[in-house]
Structure formats: structure tokens, C-alpha cells
Motif scaffolding. Structure first.
Motif, PDB file in Angstrom:
ATOM      1  N   ASP A   1       0.789  -1.185   0.011  1.00  0.00           N
ATOM      2  CA  ASP A   1      -0.074  -0.149  -0.190  1.00  0.00           C
ATOM      3  C   ASP A   1       0.744   1.243  -0.214  1.00  0.00           C
ATOM      4  O   ASP A   1       0.260   2.235  -0.816  1.00  0.00           O
ATOM      5  CB  ASP A   1      -0.935   0.056   1.200  1.00  0.00           C
ATOM      6  CG  ASP A   1      -1.744   1.196   1.162  1.00  0.00           C
ATOM      7  OD1 ASP A   1      -2.638   1.413   0.368  1.00  0.00           O
ATOM      8  OD2 ASP A   1      -1.866   1.827   2.048  1.00  0.00           O
TER       9      ASP A   1
ATOM     10  N   LYS B   1       0.832   4.221  -3.053  1.00  0.00           N
ATOM     11  CA  LYS B   1       0.470   5.425  -2.756  1.00  0.00           C
ATOM     12  C   LYS B   1       1.955   6.541  -3.074  1.00  0.00           C
ATOM     13  O   LYS B   1       1.729   7.604  -3.577  1.00  0.00           O
ATOM     14  CB  LYS B   1       0.228   5.666  -1.202  1.00  0.00           C
ATOM     15  CG  LYS B   1      -0.796   5.125  -0.899  1.00  0.00           C
ATOM     16  CD  LYS B   1      -1.252   5.551   0.750  1.00  0.00           C
ATOM     17  CE  LYS B   1      -2.562   4.919   1.046  1.00  0.00           C
ATOM     18  NZ  LYS B   1      -2.833   5.075   2.660  1.00  0.00           N
ATOM     19  N   TRP B   2       3.064   6.055  -3.009  1.00  0.00           N
ATOM     20  CA  TRP B   2       4.261   6.644  -3.396  1.00  0.00           C
ATOM     21  C   TRP B   2       4.274   6.850  -4.620  1.00  0.00           C
ATOM     22  O   TRP B   2       4.823   8.055  -5.343  1.00  0.00           O
ATOM     23  CB  TRP B   2       5.333   5.812  -3.094  1.00  0.00           C
ATOM     24  CG  TRP B   2       6.775   6.406  -3.202  1.00  0.00           C
ATOM     25  CD1 TRP B   2       7.499   6.036  -4.280  1.00  0.00           C
ATOM     26  CD2 TRP B   2       7.564   7.344  -2.625  1.00  0.00           C
ATOM     27  NE1 TRP B   2       8.705   6.749  -4.621  1.00  0.00           N
ATOM     28  CE2 TRP B   2       8.813   7.447  -3.047  1.00  0.00           C
ATOM     29  CE3 TRP B   2       7.486   7.986  -1.176  1.00  0.00           C
ATOM     30  CZ2 TRP B   2       9.769   8.330  -2.974  1.00  0.00           C
ATOM     31  CZ3 TRP B   2       8.465   8.577  -0.676  1.00  0.00           C
ATOM     32  CH2 TRP B   2       9.630   9.070  -1.742  1.00  0.00           C
TER      33      TRP B   2
ATOM     34  N   ALA C   1       1.946   9.472  -5.945  1.00  0.00           N
ATOM     35  CA  ALA C   1       2.288  10.827  -5.276  1.00  0.00           C
ATOM     36  C   ALA C   1       3.313  11.706  -6.222  1.00  0.00           C
ATOM     37  O   ALA C   1       4.037  11.320  -7.009  1.00  0.00           O
ATOM     38  CB  ALA C   1       2.873  10.752  -3.892  1.00  0.00           C
TER      39      ALA C   1
ATOM     40  N   ASP D   1       5.004  15.650  -2.740  1.00  0.00           N
ATOM     41  CA  ASP D   1       4.516  14.702  -1.593  1.00  0.00           C
ATOM     42  C   ASP D   1       5.506  13.526  -1.214  1.00  0.00           C
ATOM     43  O   ASP D   1       5.718  13.111  -0.304  1.00  0.00           O
ATOM     44  CB  ASP D   1       3.131  14.253  -2.261  1.00  0.00           C
ATOM     45  CG  ASP D   1       1.971  15.166  -2.150  1.00  0.00           C
ATOM     46  OD1 ASP D   1       1.980  16.192  -1.633  1.00  0.00           O
ATOM     47  OD2 ASP D   1       1.187  15.259  -3.277  1.00  0.00           O
TER      48      ASP D   1
END
Length: 276
Positions: free
Chosen positions: A141, A145-146, A149, A153
């Protein structure tokens, strides 16, 4: 140890007053001893013998090197007044060897062992344990998300002290931190090492919240105190690395000093003074 009286600073000896002399000058900077070597052509080499706040073998040997330096400059009072040319070079070379050879060899051995210990400690704190059923989904997860981004971020995630351990583990394991700035990457790695140090050392068990007037029945781990203790340990590791870098500079500087004073190449000075 060299059994010599501690001379007053500054110390300076030269030869051949009618031309540019070979000179050795020594001063105490307050942080260590500075040996300045000046050649006949005006070249200058500064060698710093630092004070290292370490009572272990490395610190003791570095302090001894400072004593050797003071003895070394005292040896040249008559030598550089009474000799010139090849004879001067030979005698100065002999003094370097008599005062520093054994000490440099011993210091090198101690410093290499210390460097190996520091590297092993860092490697252990930087290691990422294999993913398990309990954390594999957290890492997956985090990477998703990385990857989604924006760059700003990603920088924020890397720098944020509150970024969870498993998130940073996923970034290290995947090599994702290569995409952020050096500042952000260093922050992430330092945080990860501190988190791993807490986990490995059981610091949360050692640091418990103390009951107080505001919370008379407080209990449980004091995470802030555990993190602070881990940071202190990392600061010690950093200090050891910095001390090693200073020792390396000192040994190179001493070879450069010998090279300048005797006309040898720097590599030949190293081979004679340290490697032989």
C-alpha cells in the motif's frame, strides 16, 4: 609513548636563513595540534592532530600521535640548522620514520577495525527484514501511494518524522528513495535507523510513561523517550564516523608533510611511513 617535555606554542625551526628555508611550525588550536610544513619553494602543508573525545583505543592512539608530533618538531632544532640538501632530506625522513612509523601503523589498524565496526552497525540498522503476512500489505500500500504521489508529496513523506516504519522499509527495499533529494533521503534513513534501533533494543520497554498529577494512572511505553534514546545512539555512531574521517585526513596530511619536507612523492611517503 614519547618521553618529551611539553614545549610552549608556537614552535618554529628553520634552516638556511639566506634563502627560503624548510620550516616546521606547530600551534595548539584548542581543538588539536596543527603542524605546518613549509618547503623551499613556498609550498605549505597543514596537518591537524585532533582532540577526539573517545577514551577507547582510537582516541588514545590519536592523542599519542599528538605527542609524537611535538617530539618530532623538537628533533629538528639542530638538524635543519646544520644540514642542507640530500643530507637534510635523509635526516628529516629518518625523523618522520622514528617518530611516526610505528604509531601510524598501529593507528591505521585500530581505525580500520573501528571503521568495520561502524559499517557493521550501520548495515544492521539499515537492513530491511523480509516482508511477512503481517506487514506485506502495508508495504504494498505504501508503494502504491508513493508511486501515485507528486514529487513534493514524496519529499514530504520521506522527511516526515511520523512516517511509519513499514512505509520507510518499503521505500528502502524498493529503492524508491533514489527519486528524492539527498536531504529527504538522509532524513528517511536516519528515521528508519532510529525506529529499527528502538525495535531491536527494546527501548519502549525500558522507557515507560511515569504517572503524574495530570494522569496519576499513566502507564505504557514512552515512545518519545525511546526515540530520543535511539537518536542519542545514532549521534554516537555519527560521531564515530566523523572521528574516523578526521583520522584519515590526519594520516594523509602526515604523508603530504613528509612528501613536502623530503621531496618524496606522496605515495612513496605513504608506503614508507604507513604501509611498510
Amino acid at each position: 609513548m614519547n618521553d618529551v617535555a611539553k614545549p610552549a606554542f608556537p614552535l618554529r625551526f628553520d634552516n638556511q636563513p639566506d634563502q627560503k628555508p624548510l620550516t616546521f611550525e606547530m600551534n595548539d588550536s584548542g581543538r588539536g595540534i596543527v603542524l605546518t610544513t613549509r618547503g623551499a619553494k613556498g609550498e605549505t602543508q597543514v596537518t591537524f592532530f585532533p582532540v577526539i573525545n573517545d577514551d577507547g583505543p582510537l582516541g588514545q592512539m590519536v592523542r599519542y600521535m599528538g605527542e609524537c608530533a611535538q617530539a618530532f618538531i623538537g628533533d629538528h632544532d639542530n638538524t635543519i640548522k646544520n644540514f642542507i640538501g640530500d643530507e637534510l632530506s635523509a635526516r628529516v625522513r629518518g625523523t618522520y620514520l622514528s617518530r611516526f612509523h610505528k604509531a601510524c601503523n598501529e593507528l591505521q589498524k585500530i581505525a580500520i577495525k573501528e571503521a568495520q565496526d561502524v559499517a557493521a552497525s550501520r548495515a544492521g540498522l539499515m537492513a530491511v527484514d523480509p516482508a511477512s503476512a503481517a506487514n506485506s500489505h502495508l508495504r504494498a500500500d505504501a508503494l502504491a501511494k508513493w508511486n501515485a504521489a507528486k514529487q513534493a508529496d514524496r519529499e514530504a513523506i520521506a522527511i516526515d518524522d511520523n512516517t511509519p516504519h513499514e512505509v520507510t522499509a518499503a521505500l528502502i527495499e524498493s529503492g524508491a528513495l533514489a527519486t528524492v533529494s539527498d536531504r529527504a533521503r538522509d532524513a528517511a534513513l536516519t528515521r528508519y535507523m532510529a525506529q529499527r534501533l528502538v525495535a531491536k533494543s527494546g527501548s519502549t520497554a525500558a522507557h515507560q510513561i511515569a504517572p503524574s498529577y495530570e494522569n496519576p494512572i499513566a502507564c505504557g511505553p514512552d515512545h518519545r523517550a525511546a526515540r530520543d534514546a535511539a537518536k542519542r545512539e545514532l549521534d554516537k555512531l555519527t560521531a564515530r564516523s566523523e572521528a574516523l574521517a578526521t583520522v584519515g585526513d590526519m594520516l594523509r596530511g602526515l604523508c603530504d608533510s613528509m612528501s613536502l619536507a623530503t621531496g618524496m612523492s606522496k605515495h612513496d611517503a605513504y608506503r614508507m611511513l604507513i604501509a611498510k
